[in-house]
Motif scaffolding. Structure first.
Motif, short mmCIF file in Angstrom:
data_model
loop_
_atom_site.label_atom_id
_atom_site.label_comp_id
_atom_site.label_asym_id
_atom_site.label_seq_id
_atom_site.Cartn_x
_atom_site.Cartn_y
_atom_site.Cartn_z
N PRO A 194 0.81 -1.22 0.00
CA PRO A 194 0.00 0.00 0.00
C PRO A 194 0.85 1.28 0.00
CG PRO A 194 -0.02 -0.99 2.17
CD PRO A 194 0.70 -1.94 1.28
N LEU A 195 2.14 1.12 0.28
CA LEU A 195 3.08 2.25 0.20
C LEU A 195 4.21 1.86 -0.74
CD1 LEU A 195 3.49 3.32 3.96
CD2 LEU A 195 1.92 4.26 2.26
N LYS A 196 4.73 2.81 -1.48
CA LYS A 196 5.87 2.52 -2.35
C LYS A 196 7.10 2.25 -1.50
CE LYS A 196 4.36 5.10 -6.43
NZ LYS A 196 4.68 6.19 -7.37
N ALA A 197 7.94 1.34 -1.97
CA ALA A 197 9.12 0.94 -1.21
C ALA A 197 10.02 2.13 -0.92
CB ALA A 197 9.88 -0.14 -1.97
N ILE A 234 -1.02 6.74 0.08
CA ILE A 234 -1.39 5.35 0.31
C ILE A 234 -2.15 4.85 -0.92
CG2 ILE A 234 -2.71 3.76 1.76
CD1 ILE A 234 -2.40 5.81 4.04
N TYR A 235 -1.81 3.66 -1.40
CA TYR A 235 -2.37 3.15 -2.65
C TYR A 235 -3.26 1.92 -2.40
CZ TYR A 235 1.42 6.05 -4.44
OH TYR A 235 2.28 7.11 -4.69
N ALA A 236 -4.33 1.82 -3.19
CA ALA A 236 -5.17 0.63 -3.15
C ALA A 236 -4.36 -0.55 -3.67
CB ALA A 236 -6.42 0.82 -4.00
N SER A 237 -4.41 -1.67 -2.97
CA SER A 237 -3.59 -2.82 -3.36
C SER A 237 -4.27 -3.72 -4.38
CB SER A 237 -3.21 -3.65 -2.11
OG SER A 237 -4.39 -4.07 -1.44
N LYS A 282 -9.06 1.40 -8.55
CA LYS A 282 -8.21 0.41 -9.20
C LYS A 282 -6.90 0.29 -8.45
CE LYS A 282 -10.00 0.87 -13.92
NZ LYS A 282 -10.54 -0.51 -13.92
N ARG A 283 -6.26 -0.85 -8.66
CA ARG A 283 -4.97 -1.07 -8.02
C ARG A 283 -4.01 0.07 -8.38
NH1 ARG A 283 -2.87 -6.46 -9.73
NH2 ARG A 283 -4.18 -7.27 -8.03
N GLY A 284 -3.40 0.67 -7.35
CA GLY A 284 -2.45 1.76 -7.57
C GLY A 284 -3.06 3.15 -7.42
N ASP A 285 -4.42 3.23 -7.28
CA ASP A 285 -5.05 4.54 -7.05
C ASP A 285 -4.73 5.03 -5.64
OD1 ASP A 285 -6.16 4.46 -9.54
OD2 ASP A 285 -8.21 4.03 -8.86
N TYR A 316 1.90 -12.19 2.24
CA TYR A 316 1.76 -13.09 1.10
C TYR A 316 1.02 -12.44 -0.07
CZ TYR A 316 3.18 -16.47 4.62
OH TYR A 316 3.88 -17.12 5.60
N TYR A 317 0.75 -11.17 0.03
CA TYR A 317 0.00 -10.48 -1.02
C TYR A 317 0.78 -9.28 -1.56
CZ TYR A 317 -3.84 -13.41 0.45
OH TYR A 317 -4.62 -14.48 0.74
N TYR A 318 2.10 -9.42 -1.62
CA TYR A 318 2.94 -8.36 -2.19
C TYR A 318 3.69 -8.83 -3.43
CZ TYR A 318 2.26 -6.36 2.49
OH TYR A 318 1.72 -5.88 3.65
N TYR A 319 3.23 -9.95 -4.01
CA TYR A 319 3.97 -10.53 -5.14
C TYR A 319 3.95 -9.64 -6.37
CZ TYR A 319 -0.81 -11.98 -6.32
OH TYR A 319 -2.15 -11.99 -6.58
N GLY A 320 3.10 -8.62 -6.37
CA GLY A 320 2.99 -7.78 -7.57
C GLY A 320 4.11 -6.78 -7.75
N ASP A 321 4.83 -6.43 -6.66
CA ASP A 321 5.86 -5.39 -6.84
C ASP A 321 7.11 -5.59 -5.99
OD1 ASP A 321 4.36 -2.79 -4.72
OD2 ASP A 321 4.71 -4.91 -4.40
N LEU A 322 7.27 -6.75 -5.34
CA LEU A 322 8.47 -7.01 -4.56
C LEU A 322 9.35 -8.04 -5.24
CD1 LEU A 322 7.30 -7.22 -0.83
CD2 LEU A 322 8.39 -5.31 -2.00
N THR A 323 10.66 -7.79 -5.24
CA THR A 323 11.59 -8.79 -5.73
C THR A 323 11.72 -9.87 -4.66
OG1 THR A 323 13.52 -7.72 -4.74
CG2 THR A 323 12.86 -7.00 -6.96
#
Length: 342
Positions: A194-197, A234-237, A282-285, A316-323
Motif C-alpha cells: 500500500p506504500l511505495k518501497a 497510500i495506494y489501493a492494493s 483500481k490497483r495503484g489509485d 503473502y500479497y505483495y507478489y505484484g511489486d516485490l523482488t
C-alpha cells in the motif's frame, strides 16, 4: 421331271424352281413345250422392295443398338467425365474433412486439458463433442444416384464435423468469459504494497502476537505497520469498491475496500482520506495519506488483508511489486515480535 413341277400363277400352267436358283421362278408352257421365267408384277416388286428396305432398316437399327453398348456418344463421354470429376472432388473433400477433423481434435484436447483446466472448468466429454444425429434418415434424398454411398458418407462426416465445431466454438466462448473473470479476479486480489518501497522508513511490525504500544499487553496484531512520513500517499492494493471511508476510535481515519472474491483490505490511521464510500478504485489509485490518527503512537499505516471474513498475513500479497530479495527482507522484519505501532 414331274416331281419338280408346281402349280404356276396362271391357270393351266405349272411352275417350277431349280434347287440352286431358289429366287428365280419358272412355269411350263404346254404350247411351246418349254419353261418360261415368271415375270413379277409391279405391285409384287414394290412389296418386295419394301420388305427388303424394312429388313435392311431393322438390321441397321439392331446393329446400332448393339454397337451403342460399346461406342459412347459425345454426350455420354461428357457425362462420364463430369461424373468422374465429381467423384474426384468428393474424394478430395473427404481428405480435407480428415485434415480439419485432425486439427479440431488437437484443439479439443488443448481445450479440455489446458484451457479448461487452467480456468477450473470441467472438460467437455467426448460423448457430447462427437454425438451423431438420431431420428429419421437425414440422407434419403441423396440415395439413388451415382456414387450415392460416397456422397452420403462425406455428408455425414461433414455434419458431424460441423456439430463438433459448434460445440468447440461455444466452449471457446466460455473460456473467453472465464479468462475475463480470471483477469478481473487477478486484478482485484490485493497484490502490491500500500506504500511505495522508496517512501517507507521501515516495516515496523508484522502480523501475529505483538506488544500493544498503549495497552502494554500481548495482543493479536491482524495486519502490518509501515512507518513513513505524514502525508505519504497510500495506494489501493487491488481493484475494488470503497465500503467504508470515515473515522473510528481505534483506527482513526480509515478506508475499507471490498475487492470481491472474498477479499477485503483495511487502511488505518490516515491523516487524510482521499476516497468516498461506494467509489470504485483500481490497483495503484491513491486512497489517502499516512497519518497518526486513532490509537497510534507515530505516523504509520496499519494495513490488513481479510479473506472470507478472516484476517490473514498481508506479507503473502505483495507478489505484484516485490523482488524475491525484498520479500525475504520484509518477511524477516515481520517476524520481529516487538511492539506494534497501534
Amino acid at each position: 421331271m414331274s416331281n419338280q413341277l408346281k402349280q404356276g400363277p396362271f391357270k393351266g400352267h405349272k411352275s417350277t424352281t431349280f434347287g440352286h436358283m431358289a429366287k428365280v421362278k419358272y412355269y411350263y408352257d404346254p404350247e411351246t413345250l418349254s419353261y418360261q421365267q415368271i415375270e413379277l408384277r409391279k405391285r409384287d416388286k414394290f412389296k418386295n422392295s419394301i420388305i427388303i428396305l424394312l429388313g435392311v432398316g431393322l438390321t441397321m437399327f439392331l446393329g446400332f443398338m448393339v454397337l451403342s453398348q460399346f461406342i459412347e456418344s459425345p454426350k455420354q463421354k461428357a457425362q462420364k467425365r463430369e461424373l468422374e470429376n465429381s467423384k474426384l472432388h468428393i474424394e478430395l473433400l473427404g481428405k480435407r474433412i480428415e485434415e480439419v477433423t485432425e486439427v479440431l481434435g488437437d484443439l479439443q484436447e488443448r481445450d479440455n486439458y489446458i484451457y479448461r483446466t487452467y480456468f477450473e472448468a470441467n472438460p467437455i466429454p467426448d460423448e457430447q463433442r462427437k454425438a451423431g444425429f438420431g431420428g429419421v434418415n437425414r440422407y434419403k434424398n441423396l440415395e439413388g444416384f451415382d456414387n450415392s454411398e460416397m456422397i452420403i458418407d462425406v455428408t455425414k462426416r461433414l455434419d458431424v464435423l460441423s456439430k463438433q465445431i459448434v460445440v468447440q466454438s461455444k466452449s471457446l466462448d466460455e473460456i473467453v468469459d472465464l479468462a475475463k473473470a480470471k483477469e478481473k479476479m487477478l486484478a482485484s486480489i490485493p497484490a502490491i504494497q500500500p506504500l511505495k518501497a522508496e517512501d517507507l522508513t521501515r516495516m515496523a511490525s508484522g502480523y501475529g502476537m505483538r506488544m500493544h504500544p498503549i495497552l502494554k499487553i500481548r495482543k493479536m496484531h491482524k495486519g502490518m505497520d509501515f512507518t513513513a512520513p505524514k502525508g505519504t500517499p497510500i495506494y489501493a492494493s487491488g481493484n475494488g469498491t470503497v465500503s467504508r471511508a470515515n473515522r473510528s476510535a481505534t483506527f482513526g481515519k480509515v478506508v475499507y475496500i471490498e475487492h470481491g472474491y472474498g477479499y477485503k483490505t483495511v487502511y488505518a490511521h490516515m491523516s487524510k482520506i482521499g476516497v468516498k464510500k461506494g467509489q470504485t478504485v483500481k490497483r495503484g489509485d491513491i486512497i489517502g495519506y499516512v497519518g497518526n490518527t486513532g490509537r497510534s503512537v507515530s505516523a504509520h499505516l496499519h494495513y490488513e488483508v481479510h479473506r472470507n471474513g478472516v484476517a490473514v498475513n498481508p506479507i503473502y500479497y505483495y507478489y505484484g511489486d516485490l523482488t524475491p530479495e525484498q520479500f525475504l527482507a520484509m518477511q524477516k522484519a515481520s517476524e520481529d515480535e516487538g511492539q506494534s505501532f497501534d
